[in-house]
Design a protein around this motif. Structure first.
Motif, PDB file in Angstrom:
ATOM      1  N   LYS A  16      -2.125  19.318 -22.599  1.00 35.58           N
ATOM      2  CA  LYS A  16      -3.318  18.451 -22.670  1.00 35.58           C
ATOM      3  C   LYS A  16      -4.578  19.236 -22.319  1.00 35.58           C
ATOM      4  N   GLU A  19      -6.484  22.541 -17.148  1.00 33.55           N
ATOM      5  CA  GLU A  19      -6.578  23.860 -16.498  1.00 33.55           C
ATOM      6  C   GLU A  19      -6.195  23.804 -15.028  1.00 33.55           C
ATOM      7  N   PHE A  22      -2.533  24.011 -14.794  1.00 33.80           N
ATOM      8  CA  PHE A  22      -2.096  25.379 -15.094  1.00 33.80           C
ATOM      9  C   PHE A  22      -2.324  26.294 -13.889  1.00 33.80           C
ATOM     10  N   ARG A  23      -3.464  26.106 -13.238  1.00 37.24           N
ATOM     11  CA  ARG A  23      -3.771  26.926 -12.055  1.00 37.24           C
ATOM     12  C   ARG A  23      -2.743  26.641 -10.950  1.00 37.24           C
ATOM     13  N   TYR A  26       0.470  28.262 -11.748  1.00 39.59           N
ATOM     14  CA  TYR A  26       0.402  29.701 -11.451  1.00 39.59           C
ATOM     15  C   TYR A  26       0.576  29.942  -9.955  1.00 39.59           C
ATOM     16  N   PHE A  55       2.256  34.152 -18.523  1.00 35.05           N
ATOM     17  CA  PHE A  55       1.477  32.934 -18.281  1.00 35.05           C
ATOM     18  C   PHE A  55       0.607  32.568 -19.493  1.00 35.05           C
ATOM     19  N   THR A  56       0.168  33.577 -20.228  1.00 40.48           N
ATOM     20  CA  THR A  56      -0.574  33.283 -21.459  1.00 40.48           C
ATOM     21  C   THR A  56       0.349  32.563 -22.448  1.00 40.48           C
ATOM     22  N   TRP A  59       0.914  28.951 -21.376  1.00 37.51           N
ATOM     23  CA  TRP A  59      -0.218  28.105 -21.792  1.00 37.51           C
ATOM     24  C   TRP A  59      -0.091  27.740 -23.278  1.00 37.51           C
ATOM     25  N   LYS A  60       0.257  28.753 -24.070  1.00 33.42           N
ATOM     26  CA  LYS A  60       0.311  28.557 -25.518  1.00 33.42           C
ATOM     27  C   LYS A  60       1.517  27.715 -25.941  1.00 33.42           C
TER      28      LYS A  60
ATOM     29  N   TYR B  70      -4.872  36.257 -11.968  1.00 39.29           N
ATOM     30  CA  TYR B  70      -5.180  34.948 -12.565  1.00 39.29           C
ATOM     31  C   TYR B  70      -6.506  34.943 -13.332  1.00 39.29           C
ATOM     32  N   ILE B  73      -5.823  36.326 -16.595  1.00 38.94           N
ATOM     33  CA  ILE B  73      -5.064  35.393 -17.450  1.00 38.94           C
ATOM     34  C   ILE B  73      -6.003  34.317 -18.002  1.00 38.94           C
ATOM     35  N   VAL B  76      -8.199  35.642 -20.733  1.00 40.45           N
ATOM     36  CA  VAL B  76      -7.455  35.841 -21.997  1.00 40.45           C
ATOM     37  C   VAL B  76      -7.253  34.499 -22.696  1.00 40.45           C
ATOM     38  N   ILE B  77      -6.890  33.478 -21.900  1.00 39.26           N
ATOM     39  CA  ILE B  77      -6.636  32.152 -22.486  1.00 39.26           C
ATOM     40  C   ILE B  77      -7.913  31.595 -23.121  1.00 39.26           C
ATOM     41  N   HIS B  81      -7.589  31.188 -26.962  1.00 38.51           N
ATOM     42  CA  HIS B  81      -7.264  29.808 -27.350  1.00 38.51           C
ATOM     43  C   HIS B  81      -8.376  28.818 -27.078  1.00 38.51           C
ATOM     44  N   ARG B  88      -8.610  23.529 -28.354  1.00 34.88           N
ATOM     45  CA  ARG B  88      -7.372  22.785 -28.611  1.00 34.88           C
ATOM     46  C   ARG B  88      -7.185  22.584 -30.108  1.00 34.88           C
TER      47      ARG B  88
END
Lengths: 185, 201
Positions: A16, A19, A22-23, A26, A55-56, A59-60, B70, B73, B76-77, B81, B88
Motif C-alpha cells: 500500500k 513507508e 517498511f521502516r 527494517y 530490502f529493495t 519493497w518491490k 536504511y 535503501i 534506491v526505492i 519505484h 505506485r
C-alpha cells in the motif's frame, strides 16, 4: 500477536506504499537478515550490499507475498537468492564460493573445557556450506525444519539428514584441528 | 533402558529444535522424559547444547550493518519505484493494465458508434426531399404569345406558375419531378411561344 505475525502484517502493509511499515519492518528484521547474510558471504560490505538488495526486493515484491510461509521466512528466502546470485557472479569472476563460505581452521592443542565454545565456533565455521547453512538457520534464525526446507528448497528429510551429518562433520573437523574425535561431541 | 532405533531417531532429530526452544511444550516434555530413560538421548542433548552455546558466541561476534544502510535503501526505492501515486502507478501492473483496458473499451465504443451512424451521414448539398420535389423552371414567353396559348402549354406539361412575370417577362414555374421532368422541360423549350426555358437551381 507474536513477533513473527507482526512481521507478516508489516509485509502486507508494504504494497500500500506504507513507508512507516517498511521502516518498522527494517528495524525489526535487518540485524537477523544481516546475520544470515554475513554468515553466508563472510564479508561485511558484501553482506550490506546484499542486505540493501534484499530490502529493495521486499519493497518491490511484497505484493506477491502469499502468506504460504511466515513473513520472515519469505524474507530470508529473498536474501538467500540474492546472496547466491552474488556469490555465483563472484565465482564466474574467478573467486570460488568456498572462498567466502569457509573459514581457515585453527590448530588447537591441549584444549580445555573453557575453550569448548571457541573450538566449536571454529569447527562450525569450517563446515561445508550446505551443512553450516542449515545449522545457521536453526540456531541463529530460529527456523524450524519446515522453514529451512522452504528457504533452501530441499526436501524436509534432506534438511534432517544435513543436520545429522553436520554434527558428524564437526567431529571430523575436530580431528583436522588436532582434537580427539569424541573429546567435545 | 534404551529405546528402539526408530523411536530413538525420531526423538534425536528433534533435539536441535528442543535445544533452540522451537518445540511446543508437549513435544519438549516428550524429549525430556525420553532423555531420562535413554542415556544416548541425554548425551545428544548435551552435544547440541554445546553447539547452541557456540552459536550464541558466533551471533555476538557478527558485526552490525552500517546505520547508513536504511537511508541508502530508502533512496534506491524512491529512485527506482517512487513512493507517491505515480511511483505506485509505475510499480503496479494492475493500474496500467486497467488504463489500457479502458482505452480499448473507448476505442471499441467509438468504432461501434461510427459504424451505426455511417448510414446517416449527410453532405452539405440539397436534402433528398428537396431534390425529389417539383422541378422549378425559369421561363420567358415570346411577346406575341397569348394568355390562352400560355395556359394550354402549362396545362400540357402539368406546370403551375409560382411567380412572375418580372419586368423582363420572366416567370418561375414548377413541374412535377420524376422521369418525365426532362421530357416536359423539352416540350417547353421546343414550344414556339417560348423564348427561354431553363431549370432554376
Amino acid at each position: 500477536m507474536n513477533k513473527e505475525d507482526f512481521i507478516t502484517e508489516l509485509i502486507k502493509a508494504v504494497p500500500k506504499g506504507d513507508e512507516d511499515a517498511f521502516r518498522q519492518l527494517y528495524d525489526i528484521t535487518h540485524k537477523r537478515v544481516f546475520n544470515y547474510l554475513y554468515r553466508l558471504v563472510n564479508e561485511q560490505q558484501m553482506a550490506e550490499d546484499i542486505l540493501m538488495e534484499t530490502f529493495t526486493e521486499v519493497w518491490k515484491s511484497a505484493k506477491k507475498f502469499r502468506n504460504e510461509s511466515a513473513g520472515f521466512t519469505w524474507m530470508i528466502g529473498i536474501a538467500r537468492n540474492r546472496a547466491m546470485n552474488t556469490l555465483r557472479s563472484r565465482k564466474t569472476r574467478g573467486q570460488s564460493i568456498d572462498d567466502h563460505m569457509e573459514y581457515p581452521p585453527e590448530q588447537v592443542q591441549n584444549c580445555t573445557e573453557a575453550e569448548t565454545s571457541f573450538i566449536l565456533e571454529q569447527a562450525l565455521n569450517c563446515l561445508p556450506s550446505i551443512h553450516r547453512e542449515v545449522l545457521d538457520l536453526i540456531f541463529l534464525q530460529g527456523m524450524t525444519y519446515e522453514d529451512v526446507s522452504r528457504i533452501t528448497r530441499v526436501p524436509l528429510n534432506t534438511v534432517k539428514s544435513r543436520v545429522f551429518y553436520a554434527k558428524e562433520k564437526l567431529k571430523n573437523t575436530f580431528v583436522s584441528m588436532g582434537i580427539a574425535k569424541d573429546d567435545l561431541l | 533402558m534404551t529405546f528402539s532405533e526408530a523411536h530413538f531417531e525420531s526423538m534425536r532429530e528433534l533435539i536441535p529444535l528442543y535445544v533452540k526452544g522451537l518445540l511446543p511444550a508437549s513435544r519438549r516434555a516428550d524429549i525430556e522424559n525420553a532423555a531420562e530413560k535413554d542415556a544416548r538421548l541425554k548425551l545428544e542433548i548435551e552435544h547440541w547444547r554445546k553447539i547452541h552455546g557456540a552459536y550464541e558466541v558466533i551471533g555476538e561476534r557478527i558485526p552490525h550493518p552500517s546505520p547508513a544502510a536504511y537511508p541508502r535503501i530508502a533512496a534506491v526505492i524512491r529512485e527506482q519505484h517512487g513512493t507517491g501515486f505515480f511511483g505506485r502507478f509505475a510499480a503496479s501492473r494492475k493500474i496500467p493494465l486497467a488504463f489500457i483496458a479502458v482505452q480499448f473499451l473507448v476505442i471499441i465504443a467509438l468504432g461501434i458508434y461510427i459504424i451505426q451512424t455511417r448510414a446517416e451521414y449527410r453532405t452539405l448539398s440539397v436534402p433528398q426531399n428537396i431534390i425529389n420535389g417539383p422541378v422549378k423552371i425559369h421561363i420567358v414567353f415570346r411577346e406575341n404569345a397569348t394568355e390562352a396559348e400560355i395556359r394550354n402549354l402549362l396545362l400540357q406539361v402539368h406546370a403551375r406558375i409560382i411567380s412572375g412575370p418580372s419586368r423582363s417577362g420572366l416567370y418561375l414555374i414548377e413541374i412535377p419531378s420524376g422521369e418525365d421532368a426532362d421530357k416536359r422541360l423539352g416540350i417547353l423549350q421546343n414550344a414556339v411561344i417560348v423564348e427561354i426555358a431553363e431549370k432554376s437551381y
